[in-house]
Structures are given as C-alpha cells and as structure tokens.
Scaffold this active site. Structure first.
Site, short mmCIF file in Angstrom:
data_model
loop_
_atom_site.label_atom_id
_atom_site.label_comp_id
_atom_site.label_asym_id
_atom_site.label_seq_id
_atom_site.Cartn_x
_atom_site.Cartn_y
_atom_site.Cartn_z
N GLY A 16 -16.71 -7.27 13.51
CA GLY A 16 -17.66 -7.75 12.52
C GLY A 16 -18.62 -8.81 13.03
O GLY A 16 -19.42 -9.35 12.26
N SER A 17 -18.57 -9.10 14.33
CA SER A 17 -19.44 -10.14 14.88
C SER A 17 -20.84 -9.63 15.22
O SER A 17 -21.73 -10.42 15.55
CB SER A 17 -18.81 -10.76 16.14
OG SER A 17 -18.62 -9.79 17.15
N LYS A 68 -21.42 -6.76 17.40
CA LYS A 68 -21.48 -6.15 18.74
C LYS A 68 -22.23 -4.82 18.73
O LYS A 68 -23.15 -4.62 19.53
CB LYS A 68 -20.06 -5.93 19.29
CG LYS A 68 -19.25 -7.20 19.47
CD LYS A 68 -17.88 -6.92 20.07
CE LYS A 68 -17.05 -5.98 19.22
NZ LYS A 68 -16.77 -6.52 17.86
N ASP A 88 -15.05 2.02 19.61
CA ASP A 88 -14.53 2.98 18.64
C ASP A 88 -14.82 4.41 19.07
O ASP A 88 -13.96 5.29 18.99
CB ASP A 88 -15.13 2.72 17.25
CG ASP A 88 -14.46 1.57 16.53
OD1 ASP A 88 -13.52 0.97 17.10
OD2 ASP A 88 -14.86 1.26 15.39
N ARG A 105 -12.54 5.80 21.70
CA ARG A 105 -11.18 6.12 21.24
C ARG A 105 -11.14 7.49 20.55
O ARG A 105 -10.07 7.99 20.21
CB ARG A 105 -10.66 5.03 20.31
CG ARG A 105 -10.20 3.78 21.07
CD ARG A 105 -9.61 2.74 20.14
NE ARG A 105 -9.07 1.59 20.86
CZ ARG A 105 -7.85 1.50 21.38
NH1 ARG A 105 -7.01 2.53 21.26
NH2 ARG A 105 -7.45 0.41 22.01
N ARG A 120 -4.07 -1.70 25.26
CA ARG A 120 -5.33 -2.44 25.24
C ARG A 120 -5.81 -2.74 26.66
O ARG A 120 -7.01 -2.65 26.96
CB ARG A 120 -5.18 -3.73 24.44
CG ARG A 120 -5.06 -3.48 22.95
CD ARG A 120 -5.00 -4.77 22.16
NE ARG A 120 -5.12 -4.51 20.74
CZ ARG A 120 -5.20 -5.45 19.81
NH1 ARG A 120 -5.18 -6.73 20.17
NH2 ARG A 120 -5.31 -5.13 18.53
N ASN A 148 -7.13 0.50 28.01
CA ASN A 148 -8.38 0.81 27.33
C ASN A 148 -9.56 0.12 28.03
O ASN A 148 -10.57 0.77 28.35
CB ASN A 148 -8.29 0.35 25.87
CG ASN A 148 -9.57 0.58 25.10
OD1 ASN A 148 -10.08 1.69 25.02
ND2 ASN A 148 -10.10 -0.48 24.50
N SER A 189 -12.57 -6.37 23.23
CA SER A 189 -12.01 -6.83 24.52
C SER A 189 -11.51 -8.26 24.41
O SER A 189 -12.09 -9.18 24.99
CB SER A 189 -13.05 -6.69 25.65
OG SER A 189 -14.34 -7.08 25.27
#
EC number: 2.7.1.25
Length: 208
Positions: free
Chosen positions: A40-41, A43, A67, A70, A84, A87, A111
C-alpha cells in the site's frame, strides 16, 4: 529439499553480443530500479508511472511486479521465511538478466528483509542497482489498503503479514527515498520524475 545451486557438469556459455553492444543499440544503460516498501505504499503505482514516462522518452523498460510473478515464475512459493528468500533471489536473477540485456528493469516488491535486497545488490553490478525506498508510514499504508490485505491481517485471516506480524527492515543506504507529505503519498508523476532525474544524472538514459 532445495536443489538450488546443486547442478554439476554445467559450463557458462558466453554470448557473441555483449552488454555494451546491446546498450548502444538501445541508446541507454541497463540497470535495476528496485522499489521496496510496505504493502500500500505506492510501489506498483510508481512502477507503472515510471515505465510510462520512460516509454514517452523512448527508453525501454520492463516491470517485474511481485504479485504478477507469483502467478508464474514464483507460483510454487508461499510466504514462509525460506520461500520469501527464494522469491527475492529469483527476481534478482531475472532482473540481472534484464539489466544485462540493456533494459531498465523496474522491480516492485515489498522485499521486507534487508539481507535479501543486499544480496540482489551484490548479484547485480552495484552502480546499476538503484534501491528506491517508499518511506510511507504504516498508518498511511493501512488507510490506503488498496487490496484489503491489512483488514484481513488485523482480523487474523492472514498470518505473517509485513508490517503487522512480520517485520519490514528499512534500507540503510538506498539511492532514492520517497516520503509521504502531510500524510499523503506524493503523486505518481512526481515520484516518477524524481527517479528519472536520478537516472539522467547517473547517465542511464543515454549510452556514451
């Protein structure tokens, strides 16, 4: 049991066309713009705005969205600590290839762990890794909550959610830090322009 790095009897095949030649063809220098921050920042918003502005300038870029990846490359990974790590490692390897191809690769992922981001920096030539920290408060990100994930995390329906019950480790030496202003996220265009200004200053938007 992971088999990453366990291959044997393999040899590196050099390409007949090098990075320098590819960059000359594109009239730009390959690099990785790594956008990190809480959910929600902003990105993805920045990534899309930056890609559009670069395209308007005739510069070739590609977005690696956390997203989206994935759904394919990382669809076998969950959100456990080891998943993670893997990923981010995979995304770093792909980003490295895009940069080597001469593209401006825009990686947009939470991240959360500093060591994983630093590992990607080491993987890619340091001067070609531009870490962009979306320094927006948890309060702002939770108020924005575009995907409704904070609400689910607060209700206990999502475990290990970054910022709620799993930590986010802020960068210590990022190249660009974008901060909220008066409790609001800066406009997408303003943020993109700040990144583009950095890329221009460092010579990534031309090949000389």
């Amino acid at each position: 049991m992971s088999t990453v790095g366990n291959s044997t009897n393999i040899f590196w095949q050099e390409s007949p066309i090098g990075k320098t030649e590819r960059q000359k063809l594109l009239n730009q220098k390959g690099c990785v713009v790594w956008i990190t921050g809480l959910s929600g920042s902003g990105k993805s918003t920045l990534a899309c705005s930056l890609s559009r502005e670069l395209n308007n300038r005739g510069k070739l870029s590609y977005i690696l969205d956390g997203d989206n990846l994935r759904h394919g490359l990382n669809k076998d990974l969950g959100f456990k600590a080891e998943d993670r790590v893997e990923n981010i490692r995979r995304v770093g390897e792909v980003a490295k290839l895009f940069a080597d191809a001469g593209l401006i690769c825009i990686a947009s992922l939470i991240s959360p762990y500093r060591k994983d981001r630093d590992a990607c920096r080491e993987m890619i030539q340091n001067s070609s890794f531009i870490e962009v920290f979306m320094n927006m408060s948890l309060q702002l990100c939770e108020a924005r909550d575009p995907k409704g994930l904070y609400k689910l995390a607060r209700a206990g329906k999502i475990k290990g959610f970054t910022g709620i019950d799993d930590p986010y480790e802020s960068p210590l030496n990022c190249e660009i830090e974008l901060k909220e202003k008066e409790g609001e996220c800066p406009s997408p265009v303003a943020m993109a322009e700040e990144v583009i200004s950095y890329l221009e200053d460092k010579g990534f938007l031309q090949n000389e």
